[in-house]
Design a protein around this motif. Structure first.
Motif, PDB file in Angstrom:
ATOM      1  N   ALA A   1      62.353  57.667  54.389  1.00  0.00           N
ATOM      2  CA  ALA A   1      61.157  58.741  53.832  1.00  0.00           C
ATOM      3  C   ALA A   1      60.004  58.081  54.209  1.00  0.00           C
ATOM      4  O   ALA A   1      58.834  58.698  54.591  1.00  0.00           O
ATOM      5  N   TRP A   2      59.808  56.884  53.907  1.00  0.00           N
ATOM      6  CA  TRP A   2      58.443  56.206  54.251  1.00  0.00           C
ATOM      7  C   TRP A   2      58.271  56.165  55.754  1.00  0.00           C
ATOM      8  O   TRP A   2      57.136  56.689  56.279  1.00  0.00           O
ATOM      9  N   TRP A   3      59.115  55.768  56.378  1.00  0.00           N
ATOM     10  CA  TRP A   3      59.005  55.835  57.902  1.00  0.00           C
ATOM     11  C   TRP A   3      58.826  57.361  58.499  1.00  0.00           C
ATOM     12  O   TRP A   3      58.167  57.533  59.454  1.00  0.00           O
ATOM     13  N   ARG A   4      59.495  58.260  58.064  1.00  0.00           N
ATOM     14  CA  ARG A   4      59.274  59.859  58.526  1.00  0.00           C
ATOM     15  C   ARG A   4      57.715  60.041  57.996  1.00  0.00           C
ATOM     16  O   ARG A   4      57.218  60.721  58.954  1.00  0.00           O
ATOM     17  N   GLY A   5      57.393  59.866  56.798  1.00  0.00           N
ATOM     18  CA  GLY A   5      55.923  59.829  56.568  1.00  0.00           C
ATOM     19  C   GLY A   5      54.970  59.009  57.483  1.00  0.00           C
ATOM     20  O   GLY A   5      54.052  59.875  57.681  1.00  0.00           O
ATOM     21  N   THR A   6      55.313  57.964  57.860  1.00  0.00           N
ATOM     22  CA  THR A   6      54.441  57.121  58.803  1.00  0.00           C
ATOM     23  C   THR A   6      54.426  57.844  60.026  1.00  0.00           C
ATOM     24  O   THR A   6      53.244  58.097  60.623  1.00  0.00           O
ATOM     25  N   LEU A   7      55.630  58.528  60.627  1.00  0.00           N
ATOM     26  CA  LEU A   7      55.741  59.138  61.608  1.00  0.00           C
ATOM     27  C   LEU A   7      54.835  60.442  61.735  1.00  0.00           C
ATOM     28  O   LEU A   7      54.044  60.924  62.836  1.00  0.00           O
ATOM     29  N   VAL A   8      54.764  61.041  60.574  1.00  0.00           N
ATOM     30  CA  VAL A   8      54.144  62.315  60.317  1.00  0.00           C
ATOM     31  C   VAL A   8      52.646  62.068  60.337  1.00  0.00           C
ATOM     32  O   VAL A   8      51.939  62.736  61.247  1.00  0.00           O
ATOM     33  N   ARG A   9      52.326  61.124  59.442  1.00  0.00           N
ATOM     34  CA  ARG A   9      50.785  60.770  59.461  1.00  0.00           C
ATOM     35  C   ARG A   9      50.172  60.369  60.760  1.00  0.00           C
ATOM     36  O   ARG A   9      49.289  60.595  61.098  1.00  0.00           O
ATOM     37  N   ARG A  10      50.913  59.617  61.506  1.00  0.00           N
ATOM     38  CA  ARG A  10      50.676  59.014  63.088  1.00  0.00           C
ATOM     39  C   ARG A  10      50.539  60.214  63.622  1.00  0.00           C
ATOM     40  O   ARG A  10      49.592  60.353  64.509  1.00  0.00           O
ATOM     41  N   THR A  11      51.472  61.172  64.039  1.00  0.00           N
ATOM     42  CA  THR A  11      51.411  62.313  64.696  1.00  0.00           C
ATOM     43  C   THR A  11      50.105  63.129  64.120  1.00  0.00           C
ATOM     44  O   THR A  11      49.382  63.535  65.313  1.00  0.00           O
ATOM     45  N   LEU A  12      50.036  63.467  62.987  1.00  0.00           N
ATOM     46  CA  LEU A  12      48.650  64.157  62.545  1.00  0.00           C
ATOM     47  C   LEU A  12      47.332  63.496  62.896  1.00  0.00           C
ATOM     48  O   LEU A  12      46.679  64.240  63.370  1.00  0.00           O
ATOM     49  N   LEU A  13      47.563  62.189  62.947  1.00  0.00           N
ATOM     50  CA  LEU A  13      46.326  61.248  63.408  1.00  0.00           C
ATOM     51  C   LEU A  13      46.026  61.581  64.599  1.00  0.00           C
ATOM     52  O   LEU A  13      44.711  61.651  65.264  1.00  0.00           O
ATOM     53  N   HIS A  14      46.983  61.427  65.541  1.00  0.00           N
ATOM     54  CA  HIS A  14      46.706  61.744  66.910  1.00  0.00           C
ATOM     55  C   HIS A  14      46.309  62.961  67.271  1.00  0.00           C
ATOM     56  O   HIS A  14      45.739  63.065  68.006  1.00  0.00           O
ATOM     57  N   ALA A  15      46.973  64.055  66.739  1.00  0.00           N
ATOM     58  CA  ALA A  15      46.533  65.294  66.761  1.00  0.00           C
ATOM     59  C   ALA A  15      44.925  65.626  66.236  1.00  0.00           C
ATOM     60  O   ALA A  15      44.186  66.310  66.990  1.00  0.00           O
ATOM     61  N   ALA A  16      44.691  65.159  65.236  1.00  0.00           N
ATOM     62  CA  ALA A  16      43.384  65.062  64.714  1.00  0.00           C
ATOM     63  C   ALA A  16      42.383  64.577  65.809  1.00  0.00           C
ATOM     64  O   ALA A  16      41.414  65.170  66.012  1.00  0.00           O
ATOM     65  N   LEU A  17      42.778  63.249  66.319  1.00  0.00           N
ATOM     66  CA  LEU A  17      42.015  62.811  67.134  1.00  0.00           C
ATOM     67  C   LEU A  17      41.840  63.519  68.601  1.00  0.00           C
ATOM     68  O   LEU A  17      40.713  63.483  69.213  1.00  0.00           O
ATOM     69  N   ARG A  18      42.721  64.113  68.972  1.00  0.00           N
ATOM     70  CA  ARG A  18      42.900  64.922  70.092  1.00  0.00           C
ATOM     71  C   ARG A  18      41.867  66.295  69.819  1.00  0.00           C
ATOM     72  O   ARG A  18      41.092  66.454  70.784  1.00  0.00           O
ATOM     73  N   ALA A  19      42.051  66.836  68.622  1.00  0.00           N
ATOM     74  CA  ALA A  19      41.105  67.975  68.346  1.00  0.00           C
ATOM     75  C   ALA A  19      39.542  67.499  68.513  1.00  0.00           C
ATOM     76  O   ALA A  19      38.702  68.249  68.916  1.00  0.00           O
ATOM     77  N   TRP A  20      39.417  66.224  67.863  1.00  0.00           N
ATOM     78  CA  TRP A  20      38.069  65.826  67.868  1.00  0.00           C
ATOM     79  C   TRP A  20      37.656  65.680  69.208  1.00  0.00           C
ATOM     80  O   TRP A  20      36.501  65.821  69.465  1.00  0.00           O
TER      81      TRP A  20
END
Length: 150
Positions: free
Chosen positions: A22-41
């Motif tokens: 769960a921690w690893w999946r959360g980390t992956l999701v947070r990393r994916t969301l961070l990359h998506a937010a950076l790309r959107a920015w």
């Protein structure tokens, strides 16, 4: 108690594995969301930059159009002023010419003028003169013998 303990450790291990997953999946999701937010920015920054350039281009185009209109207005105004001044100058020049013509005619009549012609024959000079002084006119015709030595 041996078998219970292994089931407890199996359950604990499975539970720990679930927590880690769960921690690893959360980390992956947070990393994916961070990359998506950076790309959107990045895309938003690029778009804002393009909009700023577009607005600057529109502002510059509008300013150049306004400057061309102002220049055209000034040019037309100068042509109209030149035309008005030229009209006034031509009227004054015409008035000056009329005054000069009348003044010369008046001077000619008040001072008078002499008009005439002459003819030279062998030993004589025939002169015909017309002298005009204002409203008075005088005609003179005379034949003058020339002193010629033979």
């Amino acid at each position: 108690m041996g078998p219970k303990r292994s089931t407890n450790t199996n359950k604990a291990n499975a539970s720990a594995a679930v927590v880690i997953q769960a921690w690893w999946r959360g980390t992956l999701v947070r990393r994916t969301l961070l990359h998506a937010a950076l790309r959107a920015w990045v895309i938003q920054c690029w778009w804002r930059h393009k909009l700023a350039k577009l607005m600057e281009l529109r502002r510059r185009t509008t300013l150049e159009f306004f400057a061309r209109q102002e220049w055209a207005v000034v040019r037309v105004q100068s042509w109209v002023r030149m035309w008005c001044i030229r009209q006034r100058y031509c009227r004054l020049l015409n008035a000056v010419r009329i005054i000069q013509v009348y003044w010369r005619w008046h001077n000619c009549h008040t001072r008078g003028f002499i008009q005439g012609d002459y003819e030279l024959k062998e030993d004589r000079l025939n002169i015909q003169l017309e002298i005009s002084l204002g409203s008075q006119a005088c005609k003179v015709q005379q034949c003058i013998p020339l002193p010629i030595k033979e």
